[in-house]
Design a protein around this motif. Structure first.
Motif, PDB file in Angstrom:
ATOM      1  N   VAL A   1     -37.616  -5.944 -47.025  1.00 22.60           N
ATOM      2  CA  VAL A   1     -37.533  -7.315 -46.737  1.00 22.60           C
ATOM      3  C   VAL A   1     -37.682  -7.838 -47.992  1.00 22.60           C
ATOM      4  CG1 VAL A   1     -39.406  -9.139 -46.170  1.00 22.60           C
ATOM      5  CG2 VAL A   1     -39.044  -7.310 -44.636  1.00 22.60           C
ATOM      6  N   ALA A   2     -38.276  -7.494 -49.192  1.00 21.89           N
ATOM      7  CA  ALA A   2     -38.206  -8.068 -50.335  1.00 21.89           C
ATOM      8  C   ALA A   2     -36.863  -8.263 -50.840  1.00 21.89           C
ATOM      9  CB  ALA A   2     -39.180  -7.437 -51.451  1.00 21.89           C
ATOM     10  N   ARG A   3     -36.037  -7.109 -50.697  1.00 16.66           N
ATOM     11  CA  ARG A   3     -34.659  -6.930 -51.246  1.00 16.66           C
ATOM     12  C   ARG A   3     -33.874  -8.018 -50.603  1.00 16.66           C
ATOM     13  NH1 ARG A   3     -34.329  -1.263 -50.491  1.00 16.66           N
ATOM     14  NH2 ARG A   3     -33.146  -1.296 -48.623  1.00 16.66           N
ATOM     15  N   VAL A   4     -33.896  -8.017 -49.147  1.00 17.69           N
ATOM     16  CA  VAL A   4     -33.290  -9.040 -48.315  1.00 17.69           C
ATOM     17  C   VAL A   4     -33.495 -10.265 -48.971  1.00 17.69           C
ATOM     18  CG1 VAL A   4     -32.735 -10.060 -46.088  1.00 17.69           C
ATOM     19  CG2 VAL A   4     -32.763  -7.457 -46.474  1.00 17.69           C
ATOM     20  N   LEU A   5     -34.482 -10.627 -49.298  1.00 20.56           N
ATOM     21  CA  LEU A   5     -35.099 -12.098 -49.582  1.00 20.56           C
ATOM     22  C   LEU A   5     -34.638 -12.322 -50.887  1.00 20.56           C
ATOM     23  CD1 LEU A   5     -38.839 -12.072 -48.289  1.00 20.56           C
ATOM     24  CD2 LEU A   5     -37.014 -13.428 -47.628  1.00 20.56           C
ATOM     25  N   ALA A   6     -34.489 -11.287 -51.943  1.00 13.45           N
ATOM     26  CA  ALA A   6     -34.048 -11.493 -52.980  1.00 13.45           C
ATOM     27  C   ALA A   6     -32.470 -11.911 -53.099  1.00 13.45           C
ATOM     28  CB  ALA A   6     -34.166 -10.321 -54.044  1.00 13.45           C
ATOM     29  N   THR A   7     -31.509 -11.472 -51.981  1.00  8.84           N
ATOM     30  CA  THR A   7     -30.337 -11.408 -51.837  1.00  8.84           C
ATOM     31  C   THR A   7     -30.080 -13.238 -51.179  1.00  8.84           C
ATOM     32  OG1 THR A   7     -29.933  -9.055 -51.358  1.00  8.84           O
ATOM     33  CG2 THR A   7     -28.100 -10.630 -50.525  1.00  8.84           C
ATOM     34  N   PHE A   8     -30.863 -13.457 -50.257  1.00 11.72           N
ATOM     35  CA  PHE A   8     -30.846 -14.804 -49.760  1.00 11.72           C
ATOM     36  C   PHE A   8     -31.456 -15.742 -50.476  1.00 11.72           C
ATOM     37  CE2 PHE A   8     -29.605 -12.281 -46.258  1.00 11.72           C
ATOM     38  CZ  PHE A   8     -28.476 -13.271 -45.357  1.00 11.72           C
ATOM     39  N   THR A   9     -32.348 -15.678 -51.263  1.00 12.94           N
ATOM     40  CA  THR A   9     -33.027 -16.764 -52.097  1.00 12.94           C
ATOM     41  C   THR A   9     -32.181 -17.708 -52.684  1.00 12.94           C
ATOM     42  OG1 THR A   9     -35.055 -15.557 -52.072  1.00 12.94           O
ATOM     43  CG2 THR A   9     -34.810 -17.469 -54.009  1.00 12.94           C
ATOM     44  N   PRO A  10     -31.027 -17.304 -53.433  1.00 13.59           N
ATOM     45  CA  PRO A  10     -30.217 -18.369 -54.204  1.00 13.59           C
ATOM     46  C   PRO A  10     -29.316 -19.107 -53.097  1.00 13.59           C
ATOM     47  CG  PRO A  10     -29.855 -16.167 -54.949  1.00 13.59           C
ATOM     48  CD  PRO A  10     -30.632 -15.826 -53.904  1.00 13.59           C
ATOM     49  N   ALA A  11     -28.942 -18.504 -52.193  1.00 14.49           N
ATOM     50  CA  ALA A  11     -28.067 -19.405 -51.390  1.00 14.49           C
ATOM     51  C   ALA A  11     -29.128 -20.450 -50.476  1.00 14.49           C
ATOM     52  CB  ALA A  11     -27.539 -18.438 -50.233  1.00 14.49           C
ATOM     53  N   LEU A  12     -30.135 -19.973 -50.160  1.00 14.24           N
ATOM     54  CA  LEU A  12     -31.321 -20.774 -49.454  1.00 14.24           C
ATOM     55  C   LEU A  12     -31.760 -21.767 -50.428  1.00 14.24           C
ATOM     56  CD1 LEU A  12     -33.231 -18.072 -47.609  1.00 14.24           C
ATOM     57  CD2 LEU A  12     -31.659 -19.944 -46.520  1.00 14.24           C
ATOM     58  N   SER A  13     -31.959 -21.506 -51.872  1.00  9.82           N
ATOM     59  CA  SER A  13     -32.333 -22.471 -52.773  1.00  9.82           C
ATOM     60  C   SER A  13     -31.289 -23.705 -52.990  1.00  9.82           C
ATOM     61  CB  SER A  13     -32.695 -21.892 -54.249  1.00  9.82           C
ATOM     62  OG  SER A  13     -33.634 -20.829 -54.115  1.00  9.82           O
ATOM     63  N   ALA A  14     -30.046 -23.232 -52.888  1.00  6.50           N
ATOM     64  CA  ALA A  14     -28.968 -24.048 -53.246  1.00  6.50           C
ATOM     65  C   ALA A  14     -29.014 -25.289 -51.835  1.00  6.50           C
ATOM     66  CB  ALA A  14     -27.683 -23.331 -53.203  1.00  6.50           C
ATOM     67  N   ARG A  15     -29.545 -24.836 -50.642  1.00  2.88           N
ATOM     68  CA  ARG A  15     -29.493 -25.649 -49.597  1.00  2.88           C
ATOM     69  C   ARG A  15     -30.696 -26.340 -49.562  1.00  2.88           C
ATOM     70  NH1 ARG A  15     -27.328 -24.876 -44.527  1.00  2.88           N
ATOM     71  NH2 ARG A  15     -28.050 -26.891 -44.504  1.00  2.88           N
ATOM     72  N   GLY A  16     -31.696 -26.238 -50.457  1.00  2.00           N
ATOM     73  CA  GLY A  16     -32.793 -27.047 -50.804  1.00  2.00           C
ATOM     74  C   GLY A  16     -33.989 -26.394 -49.630  1.00  2.00           C
ATOM     75  N   ILE A  17     -33.847 -25.158 -49.436  1.00  2.00           N
ATOM     76  CA  ILE A  17     -34.814 -24.401 -48.521  1.00  2.00           C
ATOM     77  C   ILE A  17     -35.701 -23.208 -49.409  1.00  2.00           C
ATOM     78  CG2 ILE A  17     -35.007 -22.955 -46.368  1.00  2.00           C
ATOM     79  CD1 ILE A  17     -32.166 -24.248 -45.569  1.00  2.00           C
ATOM     80  N   ALA A  18     -36.909 -23.829 -49.345  1.00  2.00           N
ATOM     81  CA  ALA A  18     -37.872 -22.606 -49.940  1.00  2.00           C
ATOM     82  C   ALA A  18     -38.245 -21.642 -49.110  1.00  2.00           C
ATOM     83  CB  ALA A  18     -39.018 -23.573 -50.565  1.00  2.00           C
ATOM     84  N   ILE A  19     -38.481 -20.575 -49.610  1.00  2.00           N
ATOM     85  CA  ILE A  19     -39.067 -19.165 -48.976  1.00  2.00           C
ATOM     86  C   ILE A  19     -40.469 -19.039 -49.185  1.00  2.00           C
ATOM     87  CG2 ILE A  19     -38.983 -16.888 -48.276  1.00  2.00           C
ATOM     88  CD1 ILE A  19     -35.685 -17.110 -48.897  1.00  2.00           C
ATOM     89  N   GLU A  20     -41.298 -18.823 -48.371  1.00  4.61           N
ATOM     90  CA  GLU A  20     -42.583 -18.447 -48.609  1.00  4.61           C
ATOM     91  C   GLU A  20     -42.657 -17.291 -47.991  1.00  4.61           C
ATOM     92  OE1 GLU A  20     -45.688 -20.956 -46.437  1.00  4.61           O
ATOM     93  OE2 GLU A  20     -45.901 -22.055 -47.975  1.00  4.61           O
ATOM     94  N   GLN A  21     -43.410 -16.266 -48.692  1.00 10.75           N
ATOM     95  CA  GLN A  21     -43.681 -14.875 -47.969  1.00 10.75           C
ATOM     96  C   GLN A  21     -45.039 -14.266 -48.073  1.00 10.75           C
ATOM     97  OE1 GLN A  21     -41.722 -11.767 -50.628  1.00 10.75           O
ATOM     98  NE2 GLN A  21     -40.716 -13.425 -51.673  1.00 10.75           N
ATOM     99  N   ASP A  22     -45.179 -13.724 -46.937  1.00  4.04           N
ATOM    100  CA  ASP A  22     -46.637 -13.121 -46.688  1.00  4.04           C
ATOM    101  C   ASP A  22     -46.239 -11.729 -46.136  1.00  4.04           C
ATOM    102  OD1 ASP A  22     -49.095 -12.346 -46.124  1.00  4.04           O
ATOM    103  OD2 ASP A  22     -49.565 -13.978 -44.748  1.00  4.04           O
ATOM    104  N   LEU A  23     -46.191 -10.815 -47.019  1.00  2.00           N
ATOM    105  CA  LEU A  23     -45.820  -9.234 -46.557  1.00  2.00           C
ATOM    106  C   LEU A  23     -46.995  -8.450 -46.521  1.00  2.00           C
ATOM    107  CD1 LEU A  23     -42.522  -9.143 -48.808  1.00  2.00           C
ATOM    108  CD2 LEU A  23     -42.923 -10.197 -46.640  1.00  2.00           C
ATOM    109  N   GLY A  24     -47.119  -7.909 -45.191  1.00  2.00           N
ATOM    110  CA  GLY A  24     -48.205  -7.222 -44.856  1.00  2.00           C
ATOM    111  C   GLY A  24     -48.024  -5.853 -44.382  1.00  2.00           C
ATOM    112  N   ALA A  25     -46.819  -5.314 -44.490  1.00  2.00           N
ATOM    113  CA  ALA A  25     -46.345  -4.079 -43.911  1.00  2.00           C
ATOM    114  C   ALA A  25     -46.066  -3.117 -44.914  1.00  2.00           C
ATOM    115  CB  ALA A  25     -45.142  -4.135 -43.018  1.00  2.00           C
ATOM    116  N   LYS A  26     -47.075  -2.751 -45.817  1.00  2.00           N
ATOM    117  CA  LYS A  26     -46.992  -1.942 -47.048  1.00  2.00           C
ATOM    118  C   LYS A  26     -46.960  -0.390 -46.616  1.00  2.00           C
ATOM    119  CE  LYS A  26     -48.965  -5.799 -49.769  1.00  2.00           C
ATOM    120  NZ  LYS A  26     -47.854  -6.777 -49.018  1.00  2.00           N
TER     121      LYS A  26
END
Length: 162
Positions: free
Chosen positions: A7-32
């Protein structure tokens, strides 16, 4: 493998495109915990859900990605604050090539297969993908059967109880 690492890897990939659209990502990862799952399937499910957020969620919005373990399942939730999905369309959005048409989505590119594929992958993984009730926006929950805790002796856990 570890769901949260994928999930962290996918989020790192998508964050720039989402940020460019003005969409912030919050994450709460609990499947460690280590789990039995197909990382490619997990990546594709999350990727398709985040691609939808990128296309449909309004700028200045927030996307929240959470992961958790629930018994045999890993639960992955993607919630956005976009326009959401009308109740009447809740199942149709999973149909191939179906698209909600409105001012926000006209001009959105893609084959309209993202949710269809994501649901199919979740079902092939012994789980499902569903649109949850939410006050605002769209909240998708993917459940993947990841078996018992890896590393413990859970060979009997997969057998039916007598």
């Amino acid at each position: 493998g570890v769901i949260d690492e994928v999930v962290a890897r996918v989020l790192a990939t998508f964050t720039p495109a989402l940020s460019a659209r003005g969409i912030a990502i919050e994450q709460d990862l609990g499947a460690k915990e280590n789990a039995h799952f197909d990382p490619d399937a997990c990546e594709q499910i999350l990727g398709n859900l985040l691609a939808n957020v990128e296309k449909y969620a309004a700028a200045g919005a927030l996307a929240r990605v959470t992961t958790a373990r629930s018994g045999r399942f890993a639960v992955l939730t993607v919630a956005d604050r976009g326009p959401g999905v009308a109740t009447a369309l809740r199942e149709r959005i999973f149909s191939p090539f179906y698209r909600i048409s409105n001012a926000v989505t006209d001009g959105v590119s893609g084959a309209g297969l993202g949710l269809t594929i994501a649901r199919e992958l979740a079902r092939l993984h012994g789980g499902d993908l569903a649109l949850q009730d939410s006050e605002r926006g769209a909240t998708f929950e993917a459940r993947l059967d990841v078996g018992g805790v890896v590393g413990s002796d859970d060979s009997s856990a997969s057998e039916e109880p007598q």
